[in-house]
Design a protein around this motif. Structure first.
Motif, PDB file in Angstrom:
ATOM      1  N   PHE A   1      23.786  16.632  73.462  1.00 15.51           N
ATOM      2  CA  PHE A   1      23.121  18.550  73.168  1.00 15.51           C
ATOM      3  C   PHE A   1      24.104  19.030  73.812  1.00 15.51           C
ATOM      4  O   PHE A   1      26.069  18.537  74.056  1.00 15.51           O
TER       5      PHE A   1
ATOM      6  N   ALA B   1      26.902  23.529  73.561  1.00 12.12           N
ATOM      7  CA  ALA B   1      26.934  25.053  73.503  1.00 12.12           C
ATOM      8  C   ALA B   1      28.020  25.390  73.058  1.00 12.12           C
ATOM      9  O   ALA B   1      28.693  24.659  73.591  1.00 12.12           O
TER      10      ALA B   1
ATOM     11  N   PHE C   1      22.078  23.701  72.194  1.00 13.98           N
ATOM     12  CA  PHE C   1      21.590  24.069  73.603  1.00 13.98           C
ATOM     13  C   PHE C   1      21.619  25.945  73.701  1.00 13.98           C
ATOM     14  O   PHE C   1      22.487  25.537  73.891  1.00 13.98           O
ATOM     15  N   GLU C   2      20.688  26.018  74.452  1.00 11.34           N
ATOM     16  CA  GLU C   2      20.174  27.892  74.298  1.00 11.34           C
ATOM     17  C   GLU C   2      21.735  28.516  74.233  1.00 11.34           C
ATOM     18  O   GLU C   2      22.866  29.012  74.861  1.00 11.34           O
TER      19      GLU C   2
ATOM     20  N   ASP D   1      17.507  23.752  68.211  1.00 12.94           N
ATOM     21  CA  ASP D   1      16.437  23.387  69.335  1.00 12.94           C
ATOM     22  C   ASP D   1      16.011  25.238  69.592  1.00 12.94           C
ATOM     23  O   ASP D   1      16.568  25.813  70.437  1.00 12.94           O
TER      24      ASP D   1
ATOM     25  N   GLN E   1      14.597  28.125  71.916  1.00 11.16           N
ATOM     26  CA  GLN E   1      14.338  28.436  72.991  1.00 11.16           C
ATOM     27  C   GLN E   1      14.471  27.186  73.746  1.00 11.16           C
ATOM     28  O   GLN E   1      13.728  26.620  74.942  1.00 11.16           O
ATOM     29  N   SER E   2      14.892  26.443  73.169  1.00  8.81           N
ATOM     30  CA  SER E   2      15.231  24.600  74.475  1.00  8.81           C
ATOM     31  C   SER E   2      14.394  23.667  74.900  1.00  8.81           C
ATOM     32  O   SER E   2      14.245  22.877  75.278  1.00  8.81           O
ATOM     33  N   ARG E   3      13.525  23.898  74.435  1.00  7.67           N
ATOM     34  CA  ARG E   3      11.584  23.506  73.854  1.00  7.67           C
ATOM     35  C   ARG E   3      12.397  21.321  73.772  1.00  7.67           C
ATOM     36  O   ARG E   3      11.662  20.755  74.545  1.00  7.67           O
TER      37      ARG E   3
ATOM     38  N   ALA F   1      14.747  20.039  74.379  1.00  3.01           N
ATOM     39  CA  ALA F   1      16.212  19.823  75.610  1.00  3.01           C
ATOM     40  C   ALA F   1      15.534  19.469  76.943  1.00  3.01           C
ATOM     41  O   ALA F   1      15.617  18.665  77.348  1.00  3.01           O
TER      42      ALA F   1
ATOM     43  N   SER G   1      19.258  30.741  82.113  1.00  2.31           N
ATOM     44  CA  SER G   1      18.876  30.065  80.460  1.00  2.31           C
ATOM     45  C   SER G   1      17.745  28.905  80.517  1.00  2.31           C
ATOM     46  O   SER G   1      16.696  28.788  79.685  1.00  2.31           O
ATOM     47  N   ALA G   2      18.567  28.252  81.369  1.00  3.92           N
ATOM     48  CA  ALA G   2      17.549  26.732  81.366  1.00  3.92           C
ATOM     49  C   ALA G   2      16.358  26.779  82.245  1.00  3.92           C
ATOM     50  O   ALA G   2      15.195  26.328  81.309  1.00  3.92           O
TER      51      ALA G   2
ATOM     52  N   ALA H   1      13.878  28.261  79.837  1.00  2.00           N
ATOM     53  CA  ALA H   1      13.670  26.993  78.998  1.00  2.00           C
ATOM     54  C   ALA H   1      12.551  27.064  79.557  1.00  2.00           C
ATOM     55  O   ALA H   1      11.019  26.447  79.012  1.00  2.00           O
TER      56      ALA H   1
END
Lengths: 180, 155
Positions: free
Chosen positions: A66, A68, A99-100, A122, A124-126, A128, B56-57, B60
């Motif tokens: 993962f 970014a 990621f993001e 991915d 909206q990072s669902r 992750a 942001s995490a 999510a």
């Protein structure tokens, strides 16, 4: 006498609390998915737009990284992963998961690097969150049966470290059919 | 000048692009989403819930909570989803079992001990006062400096 006993009891409780809770890093987030089936995913490749499903990757060990474009340590570790993908590509599949981040930024990040291993978007990072990612970079090691055997938190800069984890992955045998 | 430098530094630093969260649910279910978000710890922040964090995490994770609520999952099932991934660390309020009981029992025990100590002290001093054990201050103090001050005042 009663006061002394009460103070001793309170001190005992405090000591017990300190003895059991000290020595643990409060910032370290536990990883609950170790030795559990990797949650299935369907993502698209950043370069070709092709769909990739976890279930289709079963049968070979899998390394999921993962990352970014806004993450400095991710840039530092990418060459190690790229070399590992080239070197161990015959034994395991390597995939990156953005990621993001936006696909544009991710492409800008990946472009200067030589095309080494496929990167997945991915939204909206669902996925992750499904994998319990706590930040980037994080690298997951999934065995041929689809069981998450390990994860490395932080930049993987040591090729030897990566090789030994891959070796452990090949040795690991998960319960066949346990993955979903 | 320093504001300009700071602004330049911040604009040059890579950051996670803000992404819009998923669409809000109807008010009743959205209230559940927010209540659940307040109970779940953000893994990238310091002691903040995912509902309160601007990272942001956390966004999510809130999206995932919203999705699970929309799927009809119960609060327990949603908490279990996060505990399965992050352990009980994910819960801002630890469940009352095992060693966690200390968190609930210790404050009560310490208050009780404090009350007991204060009660004993108060009782001791009131008993001593009632028995006249406290000697009346003698006009001639044992403190020679105080005597000297008194003598000066009398002049």
């Amino acid at each position: 006498m009663l006061v002394l006993l009460a103070v001793a009891a309170a001190m005992g409780l405090l000591l017990f609390a300190f003895a059991t809770l000290f020595g643990k890093d409060p910032h370290q987030v536990p990883f609950g998915l170790k030795d559990k089936p990797a949650p299935d995913f369907t993502l698209t490749r950043l370069d070709t737009g092709e769909t990739v499903k976890l279930s289709a990757l079963r049968g070979r060990p899998l390394v999921l990284n993962f990352w970014a474009s806004w993450c400095g340590p991710c840039q530092a570790e990418h060459p190690t992963l790229a070399r590992a993908a080239k070197h161990f590509g015959g034994e395991a599949s390597f995939f990156g998961v953005v990621f993001e981040d936006t696909p544009e930024e991710a492409r800008k990040f990946a472009r200067p690097m030589e095309p080494s291993f496929p990167q997945l978007i991915d939204p909206q990072s669902r996925m992750a969150v499904d994998y319990g990612v706590t930040g980037v970079p994080e690298t997951y090691f999934i065995d041929a049966q689809g069981i998450i055997r390990d994860k490395f938190v932080g930049p993987l800069l040591d090729m030897q470290e990566l090789a030994s984890r891959l070796h452990a992955l090949q040795q690991a045998t998960g319960p066949v059919g346990a993955s979903r | 000048m320093s504001v300009l430098v700071l602004a330049l530094l911040l604009s040059a630093t890579p950051h996670a692009p803000q992404q819009a969260g998923s669409a809000l649910l109807d008010p009743t279910r959205e209230a559940r989403v927010q209540a659940l978000g307040k109970m779940l710890r953000c893994p990238m922040c310091q002691g903040l819930s995912i509902a309160d964090s601007g990272s942001s995490a956390a966004r999510a994770q809130m999206d995932r909570v919203r999705e699970l609520v929309a799927e009809g999952k119960t609060d327990d099932e949603i908490r279990a989803y996060f505990v399965a991934r992050y352990g009980e660390w994910a819960l801002l309020e630890p469940p009352a079992h095992g060693v966690n009981w200390l968190v609930f029992l210790l404050p009560v025990a310490l208050v009780l001990v404090g009350a007991l100590v204060i009660g004993r002290l108060v009782r001791h001093s009131s008993v001593a006062q009632a028995a006249g054990a406290q000697p009346a201050p003698s006009p001639a103090s044992a403190d020679p400096y105080l005597d000297a001050v008194r003598a000066e005042l009398k002049k």
